[in-house]
Design a protein around this motif. Structure first.
Motif: not given
Lengths: 112, 115
Positions: B5-13, B89-94, B23-26, B104-112
């Motif tokens: 799980e990665q923040n699906s909402e874009a991060l604006n800074i 993208l966060c990618a822990p080894s499977k 990045c959280n994994y379960t 395994i790839f997360g959906q990614g967080t878009t940074l602006q």
């Protein structure tokens, strides 16, 4: 700069056509992978290979097939393309040990 | 099943600030975790790898932490620049061994990053 190449970068074809997406790497890597990625979504592993004559299916079921006759070459084939195959296909390779994946630029496939 | 799980909402800074991505994994214990940068229409590019026995890794303006108890990795970009704008993208080894190289790839967080 990664030495892994994918062709074509973009392909628009009609339903029922056979297509092959090419992937080549010049790094001598044994491990190679194909990932599928829809816009805004995560990458899903669809095929991988640990060396010549070794191919395995990934986590996401795919109607595509792959072959690994040479270390440097890992093509992906769709015998009969359908609109549901529209996606970006990314090829990657990895050297020995727990290292990074080197990705190609991707092949964006659109099936009409 | 294994899940990232990665923040699906874009991060604006604002330029110059520190960006922090989560990045959280379960449901499993990866041997290592990688972070990649992906620009629109391009393939991902490797940034950093951190192993399960490492708490923190740094590379220039980038810092990654790996908390195997919380099952979480944090990715920081200090002194951010507009050129840092991308999807990360966060990618822990499977697998726990890491030998397969399968990620395994997360959906990614878009940074602006705004000037």
């Amino acid at each position: 700069e990664a030495d892994i190449y994918q062709t074509p970068r973009y392909l628009v074809i009609g339903t029922g056509k056979k297509i092959t997406l090419e992937c080549s790497q010049t790094m001598g890597h044994d491990k190679m992978y194909w990932y599928q990625q829809d816009p805004g979504m995560e990458l899903h592993l669809i095929h991988y290979s640990y060396g010549v004559n070794s191919t395995e299916k990934g986590d996401l079921s795919s109607e595509s097939t792959v072959s690994r006759i040479r270390t440097e070459h890992f093509p992906l084939t769709l015998e009969s393309a359908r609109p549901s195959h529209t996606s970006q296909y990314l090829c990657a390779s990895k050297g020995q040990g727990t290292g990074e994946l080197f990705f190609g630029e991707g092949s964006r496939l659109t099936v009409l | 099943s294994q899940k990232i799980e990665q923040n699906s909402e874009a991060l604006n800074i604002q330029e110059g600030k520190t960006a922090t991505l989560t990045c959280n994994y379960t449901n499993y214990s990866p041997a290592y975790l990688q972070w990649y940068r992906q620009d629109p229409g391009r393939g991902p590019v490797f940034l950093l790898l951190i192993r399960e026995n490492e708490k923190e890794k740094r590379k220039e303006r980038l810092k990654v932490t790996f908390d195997t108890t919380l099952k979480q990795s944090l990715f920081h970009i200090t002194a951010s620049q507009p050129a840092d704008s991308a999807t990360y993208l966060c990618a822990p080894s499977k697998d726990g061994s890491g030998n397969t190289g399968k990620l395994i790839f997360g959906q990614g967080t878009t940074l602006q990053v705004k000037p």
